[in-house]
Motif scaffolding. Structure first.
Motif, PDB file in Angstrom:
ATOM      1  N   VAL A  51      32.585  41.039  48.225  1.00  0.00           N
ATOM      2  CA  VAL A  51      33.770  41.348  49.024  1.00  0.00           C
ATOM      3  C   VAL A  51      34.716  42.262  48.250  1.00  0.00           C
ATOM      4  N   CYS A  52      34.805  42.074  46.928  1.00  0.00           N
ATOM      5  CA  CYS A  52      35.617  42.975  46.098  1.00  0.00           C
ATOM      6  C   CYS A  52      35.063  44.396  46.169  1.00  0.00           C
ATOM      7  N   ASP A  53      33.754  44.507  46.054  1.00  0.00           N
ATOM      8  CA  ASP A  53      33.121  45.825  46.099  1.00  0.00           C
ATOM      9  C   ASP A  53      33.319  46.483  47.460  1.00  0.00           C
ATOM     10  N   ALA A  54      33.222  45.695  48.533  1.00  0.00           N
ATOM     11  CA  ALA A  54      33.409  46.251  49.871  1.00  0.00           C
ATOM     12  C   ALA A  54      34.833  46.763  50.058  1.00  0.00           C
ATOM     13  N   LEU A  55      35.795  46.055  49.510  1.00  0.00           N
ATOM     14  CA  LEU A  55      37.186  46.504  49.600  1.00  0.00           C
ATOM     15  C   LEU A  55      37.406  47.784  48.809  1.00  0.00           C
ATOM     16  N   SER A  56      36.868  47.831  47.595  1.00  0.00           N
ATOM     17  CA  SER A  56      37.067  49.028  46.777  1.00  0.00           C
ATOM     18  C   SER A  56      36.355  50.239  47.370  1.00  0.00           C
ATOM     19  N   LYS A  57      35.204  50.026  48.011  1.00  0.00           N
ATOM     20  CA  LYS A  57      34.503  51.135  48.663  1.00  0.00           C
ATOM     21  C   LYS A  57      35.293  51.684  49.845  1.00  0.00           C
ATOM     22  N   ARG A  58      36.160  50.850  50.409  1.00  0.00           N
ATOM     23  CA  ARG A  58      37.034  51.311  51.489  1.00  0.00           C
ATOM     24  C   ARG A  58      38.251  52.054  50.947  1.00  0.00           C
ATOM     25  N   GLY A  59      38.371  52.136  49.641  1.00  0.00           N
ATOM     26  CA  GLY A  59      39.497  52.827  49.028  1.00  0.00           C
ATOM     27  C   GLY A  59      40.663  51.940  48.676  1.00  0.00           C
ATOM     28  N   ASP A  86      35.265  47.322  40.442  1.00  0.00           N
ATOM     29  CA  ASP A  86      36.542  48.035  40.417  1.00  0.00           C
ATOM     30  C   ASP A  86      37.669  47.058  40.729  1.00  0.00           C
ATOM     31  N   ILE A  87      38.054  46.286  39.712  1.00  0.00           N
ATOM     32  CA  ILE A  87      39.094  45.273  39.853  1.00  0.00           C
ATOM     33  C   ILE A  87      40.351  45.781  39.143  1.00  0.00           C
ATOM     34  N   ALA A  88      41.422  45.962  39.894  1.00  0.00           N
ATOM     35  CA  ALA A  88      42.648  46.501  39.301  1.00  0.00           C
ATOM     36  C   ALA A  88      43.392  45.449  38.487  1.00  0.00           C
TER      37      ALA A  88
END
Length: 229
Positions: A51-59, A86-88
C-alpha cells in the motif's frame, strides 16, 4: 512559498482503514488536494509495503507510523527495510536507544520520535510514576530523541510551542490530535484546531477521522487546508 511549505503539503491524512482497497480509494478521492498520507498499524497489517508503494507510485508522500519500540538490533533491522521503499517519514518511540538504532539504519527516510501518545492524560501519567507534567515529559523525550539522531518528533498540539522553542527551527514536528472546532474529540485528550497547531510551530498536522469519517472527505480536507493557509 516553497512547495513543502504550502498548506496542502502540510496536511497528512491518516488512512486508518482496514484494507488497501479502501485506503487507495480514499487517497484517490482526496487527490489533488492532499498529497501526503499516513499508513498505520491496522492498514500495514493488511497490505504491508504494497500500500505504501501504491501511494508513492501515485505521486504521494508516505508517513509510515508503526512506532517501532524493541531492542536496538531489531529496530535497526526493521528500519533498514524502509530503504527499498519510498517512505518520507517513519515513527519510533522516543527512547534514546530505539531512536539511535533507527537513525543509523534510516537511509533517506526521516525518523520521527513519538514523545507521548495524544490519548494519554494526566491521570495515566501519574499512574506511570513520572513526577513531572505531561509537558515536561514531552520536552524531555523530544530533546533526548534529537540528541540520539531523530530528524524530528511527534507531539500533541498542546506541547508543540514548548517543543519548538526547545528544539529550534530545524527539527521536524508532526502533530496529531487535530480537531476542527466542529469535530468530536474521540479518544484524543490533548487536541487543538489545525490553525492553532500550525501557529504553535508544527510542520505537519496529522488528521484522520475528521476527514475520513466526514460525509464529504474532500470538502473536509479542503476546509482544513484553507484554515491553515
Amino acid at each position: 512559498m516553497p512547495a513543502q511549505n504550502q498548506p496542502r503539503h502540510r496536511l497528512i491524512v491518516a488512512l486508518d482503514v482496514p484494507t488497501a482497497a479502501q485506503a487507495l480509494a480514499l487517497a484517490d478521492s482526496l487527490a489533488p488536494q492532499v498529497g501526503f498520507f499516513k499508513v498505520g498499524l491496522q492498514l500495514f497489517l493488511d497490505a504491508g509495503f504494497a500500500v505504501c508503494d501504491a501511494l508513492s507510485k501515485r505521486g504521494h508522500k508516505v508517513m509510515l507510523d508503526l512506532k517501532f519500540h524493541d531492542i536496538p538490533q531489531t529496530v535497526a533491522l526493521a528500519t533498514a527495510q524502509l530503504a527499498n521503499h519510498d517512505i518520507a517519514l517513519a515513527t519510533v518511540h522516543g527512547y534514546p536507544q530505539v531512536v539511535a538504532a533507527a537513525a543509523k539504519a534510516k537511509g533517506r527516510t526521516k525518523i520521527l520520535a513519538v514523545t507521548v501518545l495524544t490519548s494519554l492524560g494526566h491521570e495515566e501519567l501519574a499512574q506511570s510514576g513520572f513526577a513531572g507534567t505531561l509537558a515536561d515529559l514531552v520536552v524531555l523525550r523530544a530533546e533526548t530523541s534529537l540528541a540520539a539522531g531523530a530528524d524530528g518528533i511527534v507531539c500533541s498540539p498542546l506541547e508543540t510551542s514548548l517543543v519548538r522553542k526547545a528544539l529550534g527551527t530545524k527539527a521536524v514536528i508532526a502533530t496529531p490530535g487535530i480537531r476542527p472546532l466542529d469535530s468530536a474529540r474521540d479518544d484524543q485528550t490533548r487536541t487543538a484546531t489545525p490553525q492553532a497547531a500550525i501557529a504553535a510551530g508544527a510542520d505537519y498536522i496529522i488528521v484522520g477521522r475528521p476527514i475520513t469519517k466526514a460525509a464529504d472527505p474532500a470538502a473536509a480536507a479542503r476546509a482544513i487546508i484553507d484554515e491553515i493557509g
